[in-house]
Motif scaffolding. Structure first.
Motif, PDB file in Angstrom:
ATOM      1  N   LYS A   1       0.833  -1.205   0.000  1.00  0.00           N
ATOM      2  CA  LYS A   1       0.000   0.000   0.000  1.00  0.00           C
ATOM      3  C   LYS A   1       0.870   1.259   0.000  1.00  0.00           C
ATOM      4  CE  LYS A   1      -3.752   2.315   2.375  1.00  0.00           C
ATOM      5  NZ  LYS A   1      -4.689   2.297   3.488  1.00  0.00           N
ATOM      6  N   LYS A   2       1.894   1.262   0.847  1.00  0.00           N
ATOM      7  CA  LYS A   2       2.770   2.439   0.974  1.00  0.00           C
ATOM      8  C   LYS A   2       3.695   2.598  -0.237  1.00  0.00           C
ATOM      9  CE  LYS A   2       5.097   5.571   3.539  1.00  0.00           C
ATOM     10  NZ  LYS A   2       4.635   6.643   4.345  1.00  0.00           N
ATOM     11  N   PHE A   3       4.113   1.466  -0.822  1.00  0.00           N
ATOM     12  CA  PHE A   3       5.061   1.473  -1.941  1.00  0.00           C
ATOM     13  C   PHE A   3       4.478   0.655  -3.096  1.00  0.00           C
ATOM     14  CE2 PHE A   3       7.501   1.794   2.020  1.00  0.00           C
ATOM     15  CZ  PHE A   3       8.228   2.960   1.802  1.00  0.00           C
ATOM     16  N   PRO A   4       3.465   1.167  -3.770  1.00  0.00           N
ATOM     17  CA  PRO A   4       2.771   0.379  -4.803  1.00  0.00           C
ATOM     18  C   PRO A   4       3.634   0.002  -6.007  1.00  0.00           C
ATOM     19  CG  PRO A   4       2.022   2.655  -4.830  1.00  0.00           C
ATOM     20  CD  PRO A   4       2.897   2.507  -3.625  1.00  0.00           C
ATOM     21  N   ASP A   5       4.753   0.684  -6.202  1.00  0.00           N
ATOM     22  CA  ASP A   5       5.615   0.361  -7.344  1.00  0.00           C
ATOM     23  C   ASP A   5       6.589  -0.783  -7.059  1.00  0.00           C
ATOM     24  OD1 ASP A   5       4.365   2.285  -8.878  1.00  0.00           O
ATOM     25  OD2 ASP A   5       5.824   3.842  -8.378  1.00  0.00           O
ATOM     26  N   LEU A   6       6.700  -1.195  -5.803  1.00  0.00           N
ATOM     27  CA  LEU A   6       7.562  -2.339  -5.493  1.00  0.00           C
ATOM     28  C   LEU A   6       6.963  -3.610  -6.078  1.00  0.00           C
ATOM     29  CD1 LEU A   6       8.649  -1.840  -1.773  1.00  0.00           C
ATOM     30  CD2 LEU A   6      10.000  -1.475  -3.829  1.00  0.00           C
ATOM     31  N   VAL A   7       7.842  -4.496  -6.508  1.00  0.00           N
ATOM     32  CA  VAL A   7       7.416  -5.766  -7.098  1.00  0.00           C
ATOM     33  C   VAL A   7       7.714  -6.890  -6.112  1.00  0.00           C
ATOM     34  CG1 VAL A   7       7.752  -7.367  -9.016  1.00  0.00           C
ATOM     35  CG2 VAL A   7       7.879  -4.887  -9.412  1.00  0.00           C
ATOM     36  N   PRO A   8       6.677  -7.598  -5.654  1.00  0.00           N
ATOM     37  CA  PRO A   8       6.928  -8.740  -4.782  1.00  0.00           C
ATOM     38  C   PRO A   8       7.395  -9.935  -5.607  1.00  0.00           C
ATOM     39  CG  PRO A   8       4.573  -8.453  -5.084  1.00  0.00           C
ATOM     40  CD  PRO A   8       5.256  -7.337  -5.831  1.00  0.00           C
ATOM     41  N   VAL A   9       8.437 -10.604  -5.126  1.00  0.00           N
ATOM     42  CA  VAL A   9       8.978 -11.786  -5.800  1.00  0.00           C
ATOM     43  C   VAL A   9       9.369 -12.816  -4.746  1.00  0.00           C
ATOM     44  CG1 VAL A   9       9.836 -10.508  -7.821  1.00  0.00           C
ATOM     45  CG2 VAL A   9      11.338 -10.883  -5.859  1.00  0.00           C
ATOM     46  N   ILE A  10       9.493 -14.047  -5.192  1.00  0.00           N
ATOM     47  CA  ILE A  10      10.043 -15.106  -4.343  1.00  0.00           C
ATOM     48  C   ILE A  10      11.339 -15.557  -5.001  1.00  0.00           C
ATOM     49  CG2 ILE A  10       9.696 -17.391  -3.334  1.00  0.00           C
ATOM     50  CD1 ILE A  10       7.677 -15.362  -2.294  1.00  0.00           C
ATOM     51  N   LYS A  11      12.428 -15.426  -4.290  1.00  0.00           N
ATOM     52  CA  LYS A  11      13.738 -15.886  -4.754  1.00  0.00           C
ATOM     53  C   LYS A  11      14.391 -16.625  -3.599  1.00  0.00           C
ATOM     54  CE  LYS A  11      14.664 -12.313  -8.199  1.00  0.00           C
ATOM     55  NZ  LYS A  11      14.826 -13.082  -9.410  1.00  0.00           N
ATOM     56  N   TRP A  12      15.017 -17.746  -3.908  1.00  0.00           N
ATOM     57  CA  TRP A  12      15.644 -18.563  -2.883  1.00  0.00           C
ATOM     58  C   TRP A  12      14.640 -18.926  -1.780  1.00  0.00           C
ATOM     59  CZ3 TRP A  12      18.006 -14.008  -4.631  1.00  0.00           C
ATOM     60  CH2 TRP A  12      19.021 -14.208  -5.566  1.00  0.00           C
ATOM     61  N   ASN A  13      13.392 -19.133  -2.202  1.00  0.00           N
ATOM     62  CA  ASN A  13      12.282 -19.480  -1.316  1.00  0.00           C
ATOM     63  C   ASN A  13      12.030 -18.415  -0.241  1.00  0.00           C
ATOM     64  OD1 ASN A  13      10.131 -21.176  -0.716  1.00  0.00           O
ATOM     65  ND2 ASN A  13      11.281 -22.253   0.857  1.00  0.00           N
ATOM     66  N   GLN A  14      12.336 -17.161  -0.549  1.00  0.00           N
ATOM     67  CA  GLN A  14      12.157 -16.046   0.371  1.00  0.00           C
ATOM     68  C   GLN A  14      11.331 -14.956  -0.309  1.00  0.00           C
ATOM     69  OE1 GLN A  14      13.823 -16.136   3.442  1.00  0.00           O
ATOM     70  NE2 GLN A  14      14.695 -18.098   2.898  1.00  0.00           N
ATOM     71  N   PRO A  15      10.366 -14.381   0.405  1.00  0.00           N
ATOM     72  CA  PRO A  15       9.654 -13.241  -0.173  1.00  0.00           C
ATOM     73  C   PRO A  15      10.532 -11.993  -0.134  1.00  0.00           C
ATOM     74  CG  PRO A  15       8.838 -13.710   2.029  1.00  0.00           C
ATOM     75  CD  PRO A  15       9.857 -14.769   1.710  1.00  0.00           C
TER      76      PRO A  15
ATOM     77  N   PHE B   1      10.950  -7.783  -1.984  1.00  0.00           N
ATOM     78  CA  PHE B   1      10.397  -6.698  -2.779  1.00  0.00           C
ATOM     79  C   PHE B   1      11.536  -6.097  -3.580  1.00  0.00           C
ATOM     80  CE2 PHE B   1       7.335  -7.172   0.593  1.00  0.00           C
ATOM     81  CZ  PHE B   1       6.117  -6.981  -0.051  1.00  0.00           C
ATOM     82  N   THR B   2      11.271  -5.846  -4.856  1.00  0.00           N
ATOM     83  CA  THR B   2      12.280  -5.280  -5.742  1.00  0.00           C
ATOM     84  C   THR B   2      11.738  -4.011  -6.402  1.00  0.00           C
ATOM     85  OG1 THR B   2      11.549  -6.556  -7.672  1.00  0.00           O
ATOM     86  CG2 THR B   2      13.229  -7.570  -6.261  1.00  0.00           C
ATOM     87  N   ALA B   3      12.652  -3.229  -6.922  1.00  0.00           N
ATOM     88  CA  ALA B   3      12.332  -2.056  -7.736  1.00  0.00           C
ATOM     89  C   ALA B   3      13.303  -2.075  -8.901  1.00  0.00           C
ATOM     90  CB  ALA B   3      12.475  -0.780  -6.927  1.00  0.00           C
ATOM     91  N   HIS B   4      12.811  -1.892 -10.087  1.00  0.00           N
ATOM     92  CA  HIS B   4      13.600  -1.948 -11.319  1.00  0.00           C
ATOM     93  C   HIS B   4      14.577  -3.123 -11.290  1.00  0.00           C
ATOM     94  CE1 HIS B   4      16.929   0.220  -9.265  1.00  0.00           C
ATOM     95  NE2 HIS B   4      15.998   1.045  -8.835  1.00  0.00           N
ATOM     96  N   GLU B   5      14.047  -4.285 -10.844  1.00  0.00           N
ATOM     97  CA  GLU B   5      14.783  -5.551 -10.781  1.00  0.00           C
ATOM     98  C   GLU B   5      15.973  -5.508  -9.817  1.00  0.00           C
ATOM     99  OE1 GLU B   5      15.486  -7.297 -14.618  1.00  0.00           O
ATOM    100  OE2 GLU B   5      13.504  -6.726 -15.313  1.00  0.00           O
ATOM    101  N   THR B   6      15.920  -4.603  -8.855  1.00  0.00           N
ATOM    102  CA  THR B   6      16.949  -4.471  -7.824  1.00  0.00           C
ATOM    103  C   THR B   6      16.334  -4.804  -6.465  1.00  0.00           C
ATOM    104  OG1 THR B   6      18.141  -2.793  -9.066  1.00  0.00           O
ATOM    105  CG2 THR B   6      18.523  -2.831  -6.701  1.00  0.00           C
ATOM    106  N   PHE B   7      17.047  -5.586  -5.677  1.00  0.00           N
ATOM    107  CA  PHE B   7      16.599  -5.964  -4.339  1.00  0.00           C
ATOM    108  C   PHE B   7      16.430  -4.735  -3.464  1.00  0.00           C
ATOM    109  CE2 PHE B   7      17.665  -6.976   0.064  1.00  0.00           C
ATOM    110  CZ  PHE B   7      16.848  -8.060   0.324  1.00  0.00           C
TER     111      PHE B   7
END
Length: 122
Positions: free
Chosen positions: A29-43, A45-51
């Protein structure tokens, strides 16, 4: 949030599920542009494909990983909140309240500090 919901349903304890579900919802809600991903079985959030920030779950706590530079920046606030930490993560016990403002400040710091970054990690 579907990626995160799939992860959350893998957590057996419904109280732990809901605690993280609320945290993740507040972040999106606060950061709607962040992208949630699962990598290494961990949730994460990334921005422009950066952790930007990641989380991991264990029995007594969950860990927050904003990378070392960010942890150094917020070391005093982490200690003031009463969270244990290492050089790479800090831990929030399931019985402790989440300092949402601290996590949001860390995310904002990483977004600004990593705005021009083109790699996943620092």
């Amino acid at each position: 949030m579907d990626v995160l919901e799939t992860y959350l349903t893998s957590i057996e304890d419904p109280v732990k599920q809901e605690k993280l579900r609320s945290l993740f919802a507040a972040i999106t809600k606060k950061f709607p542009d962040l992208v949630p991903v699962i990598k290494w079985n961990q949730p994460m959030f990334t921005a422009h494909e950066t952790f930007i920030i990641g989380f991991s779950v264990s029995k007594p706590h969950f860990s927050v990983s904003p990378e070392t530079k960010c942890l150094e920046q917020f070391a005093d606030a982490i200690e003031k909140a009463g969270y244990s930490h290492t050089d790479n993560i800090f831990r929030i016990k399931w019985t402790e309240p989440i300092d949402q403002a601290l996590i949001e400040d860390m995310i904002a710091f990483n977004l600004k500090d990593k705005a021009e970054m083109t790699r996943f990690w620092r």
